[in-house]
Design a protein around this motif. Structure first.
Motif, PDB file in Angstrom:
ATOM      1  N   ASN A  32      47.177  -6.649 -17.600  1.00 36.47           N
ATOM      2  CA  ASN A  32      48.181  -6.428 -18.627  1.00 36.47           C
ATOM      3  C   ASN A  32      47.698  -6.783 -19.879  1.00 36.47           C
ATOM      4  N   ARG A  35      45.137  -4.446 -20.840  1.00 33.59           N
ATOM      5  CA  ARG A  35      45.720  -3.054 -21.492  1.00 33.59           C
ATOM      6  C   ARG A  35      46.553  -3.088 -22.903  1.00 33.59           C
ATOM      7  N   LYS A  36      47.107  -4.191 -23.086  1.00 32.84           N
ATOM      8  CA  LYS A  36      47.522  -4.546 -24.082  1.00 32.84           C
ATOM      9  C   LYS A  36      46.771  -4.396 -25.353  1.00 32.84           C
ATOM     10  N   ALA A  38      43.797  -3.131 -25.526  1.00 29.56           N
ATOM     11  CA  ALA A  38      43.186  -1.632 -25.418  1.00 29.56           C
ATOM     12  C   ALA A  38      44.237  -0.619 -26.225  1.00 29.56           C
ATOM     13  N   LYS A  39      45.562  -0.988 -25.813  1.00 24.00           N
ATOM     14  CA  LYS A  39      46.473  -0.193 -26.711  1.00 24.00           C
ATOM     15  C   LYS A  39      46.469  -0.424 -27.995  1.00 24.00           C
ATOM     16  N   LYS A  40      46.597  -1.784 -28.525  1.00 23.36           N
ATOM     17  CA  LYS A  40      46.682  -2.050 -29.725  1.00 23.36           C
ATOM     18  C   LYS A  40      45.511  -1.619 -30.683  1.00 23.36           C
ATOM     19  N   ASN A  42      43.516   0.875 -29.707  1.00 23.34           N
ATOM     20  CA  ASN A  42      43.153   2.306 -29.162  1.00 23.34           C
ATOM     21  C   ASN A  42      41.813   2.249 -28.846  1.00 23.34           C
ATOM     22  N   LYS A  44      39.396   2.284 -25.097  1.00 20.32           N
ATOM     23  CA  LYS A  44      39.373   2.685 -23.677  1.00 20.32           C
ATOM     24  C   LYS A  44      38.828   1.545 -22.732  1.00 20.32           C
ATOM     25  N   LYS A  55      47.234   2.437 -12.055  1.00 19.44           N
ATOM     26  CA  LYS A  55      47.568   3.078 -13.082  1.00 19.44           C
ATOM     27  C   LYS A  55      49.167   3.351 -12.955  1.00 19.44           C
ATOM     28  N   HIS A  58      50.191  -1.266 -12.325  1.00 21.74           N
ATOM     29  CA  HIS A  58      49.088  -1.627 -13.244  1.00 21.74           C
ATOM     30  C   HIS A  58      48.476  -3.334 -12.737  1.00 21.74           C
TER      31      HIS A  58
END
Ligand SMILES: [Zn+2]
Length: 108
Positions: A32, A35-36, A38-40, A42, A44, A55, A58
């Motif tokens: 988690n 993933r956070k 990666a999201k922040k 942008n 992959k 997916k 998670h």
């Protein structure tokens, strides 16, 4: 900054994999966190780790422990035993890659 983020994602997944046998709940938390990040930024999730978490729920996936991997025809089927999500990954790309490499090694 992006390099640091990429490094952190890698570290988190490595740790998730190391801790899974003793502390699976920690592994899920590491996923988690990765993933956070990666999201922040942008980013992959690297290919090696992309298939190591579910997916849908998670959770970190450890083959033979909380996920099942089956090969069928031209795809790899990964089933998450935590939530029951099944993912099909065609491996045509890998096959093509192997063929290409064979071709190259024959010509050179
Ligand atoms: Zn799942």
């Amino acid at each position: 900054m992006i390099e640091i983020a990429e490094e952190r994602i890698e570290i988190l997944f490595n740790r998730a994999s190391e801790d899974f046998s003793l502390h699976p709940e920690r592994s899920h938390r590491y996923v988690n966190m990765a993933r956070k990040i990666a999201k922040k930024y942008n980013l992959k999730i690297p290919g090696t780790w992309k298939r190591r978490f579910c997916k849908r729920c998670h959770h970190f996936l450890q083959p033979g422990s909380n996920c099942k991997i089956r090969l069928s025809g031209s795809s790899v089927n990964i089933k998450c035993l935590e939530c029951g999500e099944a993912v099909k990954i065609p491996y045509i790309k890998e096959k093509k890659e192997r063929r290409r490499r064979k071709f190259e090694s024959n010509t050179f």
